[in-house]
Motif scaffolding. Structure first.
Motif, mmCIF file in Angstrom:
data_model
loop_
_atom_site.group_PDB
_atom_site.id
_atom_site.type_symbol
_atom_site.label_atom_id
_atom_site.label_comp_id
_atom_site.label_asym_id
_atom_site.label_seq_id
_atom_site.Cartn_x
_atom_site.Cartn_y
_atom_site.Cartn_z
ATOM 1 N N ARG A 78 -4.341 -28.115 -10.922
ATOM 2 C CA ARG A 78 -4.888 -28.780 -9.736
ATOM 3 C C ARG A 78 -3.909 -28.709 -8.569
ATOM 4 N NH1 ARG A 78 -8.044 -34.239 -11.640
ATOM 5 N NH2 ARG A 78 -9.830 -33.164 -12.546
ATOM 6 N N LEU A 79 -2.604 -28.825 -8.870
ATOM 7 C CA LEU A 79 -1.601 -28.709 -7.795
ATOM 8 C C LEU A 79 -1.640 -27.319 -7.177
ATOM 9 C CD1 LEU A 79 1.463 -30.595 -9.320
ATOM 10 C CD2 LEU A 79 -0.026 -31.365 -7.473
ATOM 11 N N ARG A 80 -1.805 -26.303 -8.005
ATOM 12 C CA ARG A 80 -1.870 -24.925 -7.489
ATOM 13 C C ARG A 80 -3.100 -24.749 -6.595
ATOM 14 N NH1 ARG A 80 -1.271 -22.388 -12.884
ATOM 15 N NH2 ARG A 80 0.861 -22.781 -13.395
ATOM 16 N N GLN A 81 -4.221 -25.346 -7.009
ATOM 17 C CA GLN A 81 -5.454 -25.205 -6.225
ATOM 18 C C GLN A 81 -5.336 -25.915 -4.893
ATOM 19 O OE1 GLN A 81 -8.546 -26.732 -8.734
ATOM 20 N NE2 GLN A 81 -8.532 -24.961 -10.093
#
Length: 93
Positions: free
Chosen positions: A88-91
């Motif tokens: 989710r952090l990457r997205q």
């Protein structure tokens, strides 16, 4: 937005944990660490299952005897949760 259901590939995460345990003994700088006061009970549960591969190539995790494996299951779900969070952090970036 409602309830989100995640299907967990336990084989993947169990394999990752067992690989990390094996690396603890092999690497001068471990990639995974345990608290210094981690007791044998915890370690016994982390190694309470073994991977078996059937003649058809199917991967099955089986408990060794009647050893408890609840803490291993907790580690699997914690690693899965960390993976989801990281995704989710990457997205978001």
């Amino acid at each position: 937005p409602g309830l989100r259901i995640w299907h967990v590939d336990t084989d993947h995460f169990k394999t990752q944990i067992h690989a990390a345990i094996r690396r603890l003994a092999d690497e001068p700088i471990p990639t995974w660490t345990l608290h210094a006061e981690t007791d044998d009970h915890y370690l016994e549960q982390l190694t309470a299952e073994e991977l078996l591969i059937t003649s058809q190539g199917r991967r099955i995790w089986k408990r060794r005897g009647k050893r408890d494996n609840h803490l291993f299951d907790c580690e699997v779900l914690a690693l899965c949760g960390a993976w989801i969070h990281q995704s989710r952090l990457r997205q978001a970036s």
